[in-house]
Structures are given as structure tokens and as C-alpha cells.
Design an enzyme around this catalytic site. Structure first.
Site, short mmCIF file in Angstrom:
data_model
loop_
_atom_site.label_atom_id
_atom_site.label_comp_id
_atom_site.label_asym_id
_atom_site.label_seq_id
_atom_site.Cartn_x
_atom_site.Cartn_y
_atom_site.Cartn_z
N GLN A 1 -10.16 6.64 -7.08
CA GLN A 1 -10.25 6.20 -5.69
C GLN A 1 -10.15 7.37 -4.73
O GLN A 1 -10.75 7.34 -3.65
CB GLN A 1 -9.18 5.15 -5.38
CG GLN A 1 -7.74 5.61 -5.38
CD GLN A 1 -7.27 6.25 -4.10
OE1 GLN A 1 -7.78 5.94 -3.04
NE2 GLN A 1 -6.32 7.17 -4.22
N ASP B 1 -6.80 -0.35 1.02
CA ASP B 1 -6.82 -0.60 2.46
C ASP B 1 -8.21 -1.11 2.81
O ASP B 1 -9.03 -1.37 1.92
CB ASP B 1 -6.45 0.66 3.25
CG ASP B 1 -7.38 1.84 2.94
OD1 ASP B 1 -8.41 1.65 2.26
OD2 ASP B 1 -7.07 2.96 3.37
N LYS C 1 0.83 -1.21 0.00
CA LYS C 1 0.00 0.00 0.00
C LYS C 1 0.86 1.26 0.00
O LYS C 1 0.59 2.21 -0.75
CB LYS C 1 -0.94 0.00 1.20
CG LYS C 1 -1.83 1.25 1.24
CD LYS C 1 -2.47 1.44 2.59
CE LYS C 1 -3.10 2.81 2.68
NZ LYS C 1 -3.61 3.11 4.04
N PHE D 1 -12.97 7.91 -2.02
CA PHE D 1 -12.60 8.00 -0.60
C PHE D 1 -13.20 9.26 0.02
O PHE D 1 -13.77 9.23 1.11
CB PHE D 1 -11.09 8.00 -0.46
CG PHE D 1 -10.60 8.00 0.96
CD1 PHE D 1 -10.42 6.82 1.65
CD2 PHE D 1 -10.31 9.20 1.61
CE1 PHE D 1 -9.98 6.83 2.96
CE2 PHE D 1 -9.87 9.21 2.91
CZ PHE D 1 -9.70 8.02 3.60
#
Length: 386
Positions: free
Chosen positions: A327, A281, A262, A331
């Protein structure tokens, strides 16, 4: 020093907040050295009215960049420690060019177009997401790879306020001050050769890095072995990885102590021109699991290399070559709404008594909750939601 008068002493870039919103891009876990503060003095009447300012120190030449945003413009100014720095910057429009590069305004000039493409590509998930005020104008930054790498090693099992605090402490410890503005002193993020060669681990532990200290010490030494100890070699070497394929760069990054999959993907996405990378995650895995086509065998699983790889590929297939940017929007859209604050009003009724000279009052205690006023009397607390 002080900032020039706004807006007369500032420059500006015509920019709609839908194409960049500072509040949704700078303080949300990409970069950690921006200082954010509310403006205490209103700008001149008749002009756009920014409500807050973001500022940080940057190099080449050393200066502090201040940003304010209005409904139609991104306003900026640079404050320099000396005339030579100011002339170099202003004569070459370096701050303006830096902003276009940092926010990737040249390479991705139309953020709304990207949002539209993601809706078309992924109607099952992105197309159903409400792009609320927290998810408008979210951009992926093009950061300095050295700073980005150290920041994301520091981010392991950490949260944004503490990461910010640690990176500011290390900047103060290893980099001299360049400017003080209104009682706040700015430091550049220290270049690799500014970090001590010996006893770095205990120094970082003393600052508060804890178990991450040996990771950073080992990473710095590995990069010196990779690129040499010549000043600037590590920064140039890391910048060179922007032109290397994802697999090779990922292998090099994961070879550094304290860097997992990550962290490597975050560094490559946010500083090494790898926009397709989608760091996974537990939060992103939960977002992916809401997709109607998400494989049942991947749901509610403990993160592993296989789960990571398959979840990342699933989202990449739907979001495309700018999946890392998508993303970031997803998020932001998934952040919880701001809850009403609970205000505690304290009503104190005092019962007076004589305190003799040899009688000591109880020690005052600080708690994480609202500060409590201690008296020699009776305290009644009433809670009221607003």
C-alpha cells in the site's frame, strides 16, 4: 559544529535506489522529524553526486545522523555532542546497525523482489500500475513506537508540514538541544518521562496541538498506568507489543484516547512489525475501487468499520503478508504529477507624488499568494506559465 568533508569523512552502504529511495520514503508521511535540504556545495569531482541531505537526531547514544544518496550508495555520518558518544557509536558501528534496522535492510534485503511478487499476485491492480519515479524504492520504516504513536495521533485531520512543525515544537519544548549544525539546532524526540506531569493539555494547546492536546495527555497517562512511571518503561512496553498478536495490540491501541482503527494500523505497521496491515483511508479506498474485482457494494461508501474491514481484507487477499508495504508503494505511485508553476511577474510604473509629514502610508499586508510589492504608483501584473 560542522559535518565532516564528503565523501572522505562519511561511511557508505552499497545500495541501489530501486532498493531504497530516501526521497520516496522519508518525507511522505511515515516519519516527520527528518530535515531535508538541498546541498549548496558540490562534492568532489569523480564521485557520485548527491543533490540533497536528510538529517535528524537519534538517541542511544545521542547524535545527529546525516544521509545522502547517490546512484550506487547510501552515504551516512553521525555527529556527536561529545567524545564518549562518538567512541560508543564508532566502536560498535551503532549508526550502521541502526540504519539497517530502521530501513529494514536485513529483513527485506530485496525490495525489487517484493515488487515482482505483488505484480504476480495482483495483475489486475498492482500489475497495471506504472511504478514511476515517485514509487521506486519505497520502504516501510521500523520506527520507535513511542514517537510513531504520538506522531499519528497528531496526524488526525492534519497535513505533513503541520505535523512536522508540531513535533519539532514539542521536541524543542520538552527535550534539550544536543547539537547545532550550520545554525540549525537538533533535539531528540522527548521520552515519555520528559513530558510534564501537570497541565500538559494547556501546554500542548499553547504549542498549537489544539483539540489533539487532551488526546496526547490522556494517552501518556494511560501508558503510565499500563507500564508504570519508571523511566524507559513505556518505551520498553511498546517495543514488547512487537511480539504480541495483531488483535491484542489493536485493542490496546484503540483503547487510547484519540486512536482509531487507521491510526492503530499505521502505528503497528510502521513501528511494531506488523507488515501485513493495510491502513485504509479514503485515498486507499479509491485505489482499491479501481480493481476490476472490487465489490460494487463497497464502492463510494462512507467509511465505517465494516467498509474498513472488508476493504482491508480485499487488499490483503491480493497483496499478501507484506500488504502494508504494497500500500505504501501504491500510495506513492498515485501521487499527482507535479504541475507547471505559475510565475507572476510584476511590472511597476510609479506615479510620484509628495507625501506630507502627517500623511501615513497604508499598512502593508502579507498574503498567502506571492508577495506583492506596494508602491505609491500603479502596478500591472502579468502571469506567465513555465
Amino acid at each position: 559544529m560542522s559535518r565532516p568533508p564528503f565523501p572522505a569523512g562519511w561511511s557508505s552502504i552499497p545500495l541501489n535506489p530501486r532498493n531504497l529511495t530516501l526521497a520516496n520514503t522519508l518525507p511522505v508521511g511515515q516519519s516527520f522529524l527528518w530535515r531535508r535540504h538541498a546541498l549548496q556545495h558540490k562534492p568532489e569531482p569523480g564521485h557520485d553526486q548527491p543533490l540533497e541531505e536528510f538529517s535528524r537526531a537519534i538517541d542511544d547514544p545521542p547524535r545527529v545522523v546525516c544521509l545522502r544518496q547517490s546512484p550506487h550508495h547510501l552515504h551516512f555520518t553521525a555527529i556527536h555532542p561529545n567524545e564518549a558518544s562518538a567512541e560508543l557509536d564508532q566502536g560498535n558501528e551503532l549508526t550502521r546497525k541502526w540504519l539497517f534496522d530502521y530501513f529494514q535492510l536485513d529483513t527485506q534485503p530485496d525490495l525489487e523482489k517484493l515488487y515482482g511478487q505483488w505484480r504476480q499476485r495482483d495483475p489486475g491492480l498492482f500489475g497495471n500500475v506504472e511504478v514511476n519515479e515517485r514509487a521506486v524504492g519505497v520502504r516501510v520504516l521500523r520506527q520507535d513506537p513511542w514517537e510513531c504513536l504520538i506522531a499519528f495521533i497528531t496526524s488526525t485531520n492534519n497535513h505533513i508540514p503541520r505535523i512536522t512543525s508540531l513535533l519539532n515544537r514539542v521536541s524543542e519544548a520538552f527535550s534539550p538541544p544536543i547539537i547545532t549544525l550550520e545554525e540549525h539546532t537538533y533535539h531528540l524526540f522527548p521520552e515519555p518521562n520528559s513530558w510534564p506531569d501537570k497541565d500538559l493539555d494547556p501546554l500542548l494547546r499553547g504549542i498549537g496541538f489544539g483539540y489533539r492536546a487532551p488526546f496526547i495527555e490522556s494517552t501518556l497517562q494511560s501508558l503510565k498506568n499500563e507500564f508504570s512511571t519508571t523511566p524507559g518503561a513505556i518505551q520498553s512496553g511498546l517495543l514488547g507489543w512487537r511480539d504480541v498478536d495483531v488483535g491484542t495490540v489493536r485493542e490496546k491501541l484503540i483503547g487510547l484516547k484519540g486512536v482509531g482503527r487507521k491510526v492503530a494500523d499505521c502505528v503497528m505497521l510502521m513501528s511494531m512489525d506488523k507488515p501485513s496491515l493495510i491502513p485504509i483511508d479514503t485515498h486507499l479506498a479509491a485505489i482499491a475501487a479501481r480493481h476490476p474485482s472490487f465489490p460494487a457494494r463497497l464502492r463510494n461508501k462512507t467509511m465505517s468499520k465494516q467498509i474498513y474491514d472488508e476493504t482491508q481484507q480485499f487488499l490483503l487477499d491480493r497483496w499478501g503478508s507484506m500488504g502494508g508495504w504494497c500500500q505504501a508503494v501504491m500510495f506513492a505511485a498515485d501521487l499527482p504529477a507535479v504541475k507547471p508553476k505559475v510565475v507572476t511577474k510584476v511590472v511597476t510604473a510609479s506615479i510620484k507624488r509628495v507625501i506630507h509629514d502627517d500623511e501615513k502610508p497604508p499598512p502593508l499586508k502579507r498574503t498567502r499568494s506571492a508577495t506583492r510589492r506596494q508602491t505609491t504608483g500603479l502596478t500591472v501584473r502579468l502571469k506567465e506559465e513555465v
